[in-house]
Design a protein around this motif. Structure first.
Motif, mmCIF file in Angstrom:
data_model
loop_
_atom_site.group_PDB
_atom_site.id
_atom_site.type_symbol
_atom_site.label_atom_id
_atom_site.label_comp_id
_atom_site.label_asym_id
_atom_site.label_seq_id
_atom_site.Cartn_x
_atom_site.Cartn_y
_atom_site.Cartn_z
ATOM 1 N N VAL A 160 0.842 -1.199 0.000
ATOM 2 C CA VAL A 160 0.000 0.000 0.000
ATOM 3 C C VAL A 160 0.880 1.253 0.000
ATOM 4 O O VAL A 160 0.644 2.199 -0.762
ATOM 5 N N ALA A 161 1.908 1.255 0.848
ATOM 6 C CA ALA A 161 2.813 2.402 0.909
ATOM 7 C C ALA A 161 3.552 2.591 -0.411
ATOM 8 O O ALA A 161 3.720 3.722 -0.886
ATOM 9 N N ALA A 162 3.980 1.494 -1.026
ATOM 10 C CA ALA A 162 4.733 1.594 -2.279
ATOM 11 C C ALA A 162 3.905 2.271 -3.364
ATOM 12 O O ALA A 162 4.412 3.128 -4.106
ATOM 13 N N VAL A 163 2.626 1.913 -3.467
ATOM 14 C CA VAL A 163 1.762 2.546 -4.459
ATOM 15 C C VAL A 163 1.526 4.009 -4.101
ATOM 16 O O VAL A 163 1.588 4.899 -4.960
ATOM 17 N N ALA A 164 1.262 4.276 -2.832
ATOM 18 C CA ALA A 164 0.950 5.642 -2.407
ATOM 19 C C ALA A 164 2.100 6.609 -2.700
ATOM 20 O O ALA A 164 1.863 7.784 -3.019
ATOM 21 N N TYR A 165 3.326 6.126 -2.602
ATOM 22 C CA TYR A 165 4.487 6.990 -2.835
ATOM 23 C C TYR A 165 4.926 7.027 -4.297
ATOM 24 O O TYR A 165 5.756 7.859 -4.667
ATOM 25 N N ASP A 166 4.389 6.137 -5.134
ATOM 26 C CA ASP A 166 4.861 6.001 -6.516
ATOM 27 C C ASP A 166 3.951 6.788 -7.459
ATOM 28 O O ASP A 166 2.950 6.270 -7.966
ATOM 29 N N THR A 167 4.282 8.036 -7.693
ATOM 30 C CA THR A 167 3.479 8.857 -8.594
ATOM 31 C C THR A 167 3.924 8.730 -10.050
ATOM 32 O O THR A 167 3.276 9.287 -10.941
ATOM 33 N N GLU A 168 5.011 7.992 -10.287
ATOM 34 C CA GLU A 168 5.472 7.783 -11.658
ATOM 35 C C GLU A 168 4.632 6.739 -12.376
ATOM 36 O O GLU A 168 4.362 6.867 -13.575
ATOM 37 N N ARG A 169 4.209 5.719 -11.640
ATOM 38 C CA ARG A 169 3.488 4.612 -12.275
ATOM 39 C C ARG A 169 1.996 4.576 -11.967
ATOM 40 O O ARG A 169 1.245 3.854 -12.617
ATOM 41 N N PHE A 170 1.567 5.375 -10.975
ATOM 42 C CA PHE A 170 0.158 5.371 -10.585
ATOM 43 C C PHE A 170 -0.374 6.799 -10.563
ATOM 44 O O PHE A 170 0.261 7.686 -9.988
ATOM 45 N N SER A 171 -1.520 7.010 -11.183
ATOM 46 C CA SER A 171 -2.121 8.334 -11.275
ATOM 47 C C SER A 171 -3.265 8.481 -10.278
ATOM 48 O O SER A 171 -3.975 7.522 -9.972
ATOM 49 N N SER A 172 -3.457 9.698 -9.797
ATOM 50 C CA SER A 172 -4.544 10.017 -8.871
ATOM 51 C C SER A 172 -5.693 10.738 -9.563
ATOM 52 O O SER A 172 -6.553 11.307 -8.883
ATOM 53 N N ARG A 173 -5.750 10.702 -10.891
ATOM 54 C CA ARG A 173 -6.750 11.523 -11.577
ATOM 55 C C ARG A 173 -8.180 11.131 -11.238
ATOM 56 O O ARG A 173 -9.117 11.901 -11.439
#
Length: 422
Positions: free
Chosen positions: A79-92
């Motif tokens: 969960v933390a890895a995704v939350a901190y990874d803005t290169e591969r995951f978008s919050s749009r």
């Protein structure tokens, strides 16, 4: 362009309805949570923790074909890895649904800054920080405390009250209404907006669009009222604010207002309600807090850890293999902060509520760049709500455990919580 010019037309009238993609709505019982999870099912709403504990053991990154395809990491580290990874995951889009907004919506998103990606996110978030500092929040405490007392005054003569509908749900509504300069008597409408946005995910598209239309019609009415009658509140601040030397776009103003209205209310009333639910069913903890009121701030953090209300969503940017699973572009990722907070690899006695837990670096307010901007406000409201309740109603219990009803969707808290007082 003058302030008034920005709001002479509704920006939504100019949108192309064909933008974005819709997926088939799939409902019905879940057969295997590892391959077909749904956070909208009744058993999830009632008690998701056994489901999450099971997945963490046998399938730590679950998958579903619902909502057009998505993933559910259950371990804290993932969960933390995704939350901190803005290169591969978008919050749009941060609400997992059957609609994916177009990629062009990034980096702003529909409800900035929570829907924003870098680099825009940093600047949009910075605009809100002054309203949510500890100092700014402290100025609202006296009014919040007085309001909590007035709610309990209204219980006089009653043996059973709904601690959610009659107490917890009113407090953040009043606080956020005051901050935004909205009429406090509109509170019942806010409840409808919240349920429509967060729980109405599987409604037919035309019904869901109508619900969003109703929300933004309300927000635009408030914007125009503030244009006609400027006052010292957060709505006027957003109307007047500048970014990159220009006034905010109308969709930025209304989107941020929607965020504050929805996220600022449901998350906090859920935390207050879940805390009161725990104390109603756990007399030892309730009696200890009544006897040791100084322990409440520590206990409060444990309630936030154990009953974290918020789950966020992300969208995968490109096809990739991540932690051994093959993710496709625009797959959803459901970031369960409640699951992260129950991970035994991260917390000792993770499945227990330990109200004097000293080390408690929980993720109830999120992780990474989108960590809750209103955490000071939420903590103040939760603390004051519990302090006043325990002072005024030191003895209470569940009137009917079977009558407690929890919200489905990505913000979980009791919608109905009948308690016997005295």
């Amino acid at each position: 362009m003058s302030v008034d010019d920005r709001f002479t037309r509704d920006f939504r009238e100019e949108e192309d309805e064909a933008l974005g993609t819709r997926s088939e709505i799939i409902t019905g019982p879940v057969e295997d949570w590892a391959t077909d999870f749904s956070h909208l099912e009744p058993e999830w709403a009632a008690d998701p923790y056994p489901i999450l504990d099971d997945l963490r053991q046998r399938c730590p990154i679950a998958h579903t074909g619902r909502f057009g395809g998505g993933w559910l990491p259950t371990r804290y580290e993932d969960v933390a890895a995704v939350a901190y990874d803005t290169e591969r995951f978008s919050s749009r889009s941060i609400v997992m649904s059957n609609f994916r907004p177009p990629r062009e919506l990034a980096p702003v998103g529909g409800t900035p800054p929570i829907s924003s990606d870098p680099p825009f996110h940093h600047d949009a978030r910075k605009l809100l920080l002054p309203a949510f500092t500890k100092t700014a929040v402290s100025r609202r405490e006296a009014a919040a405390r007085a309001y909590c007392h007035s709610l309990i005054d209204a219980f006089e003569g009653r043996d059973v009250v709904d601690a959610a509908a009659d107490y917890a749900q009113h407090i953040p509504i009043r606080v956020i209404s005051d901050m935004l300069g909205f009429p406090p008597e509109d509170g019942p409408r806010f409840r409808v907006f919240i349920e429509n946005v967060l729980e109405g995910v599987n409604l037919p598209p035309e019904e869901r669009m109508a619900n969003f239309q109703e929300l933004f019609d309300y927000l635009y009415a408030q914007i125009h009222d503030h244009l006609d009658n400027p006052r010292d509140d957060l709505t006027t601040y957003l109307i007047d604010a500048e970014l990159y030397g220009q006034k905010l776009q109308p969709e930025h103003v209304s989107g941020t207002m929607a965020l504050l209205l929805i996220a600022g209310i449901d998350t906090t009333w859920s935390a207050i309600g879940a805390s009161l639910w725990h104390l109603a069913k756990t007399p030892a903890d309730r009696e200890r807090l009544v006897a040791e009121p100084g322990l409440l701030p520590t206990a409060m953090e444990e309630f936030l850890r154990a009953y974290a209300p918020v789950t966020m969503a992300r969208l995968v940017k490109e096809d990739m293999t991540w932690q051994g699973v093959d993710m496709k572009a625009d797959d959803w990722i459901l970031l369960s902060f409640p699951s992260a907070n129950r991970d035994p690899e991260q917390f000792d006695r993770a499945g227990e509520v330990v109200i004097d837990r000293e080390v408690n670096r929980h993720a109830a307010f999120g992780l990474g760049i989108h960590r809750c901007v209103g955490s000071h406000l939420a903590r103040m409201e939760l603390r004051v709500a519990l302090e006043v309740w325990l002072e005024r109603i030191p003895s209470f219990s569940l009137a009917d455990p079977e009558a407690v009803r929890w919200a489905s969707g990505q913000v979980r808290g009791p919608r109905s919580l009948p308690v016997r007082i005295g």
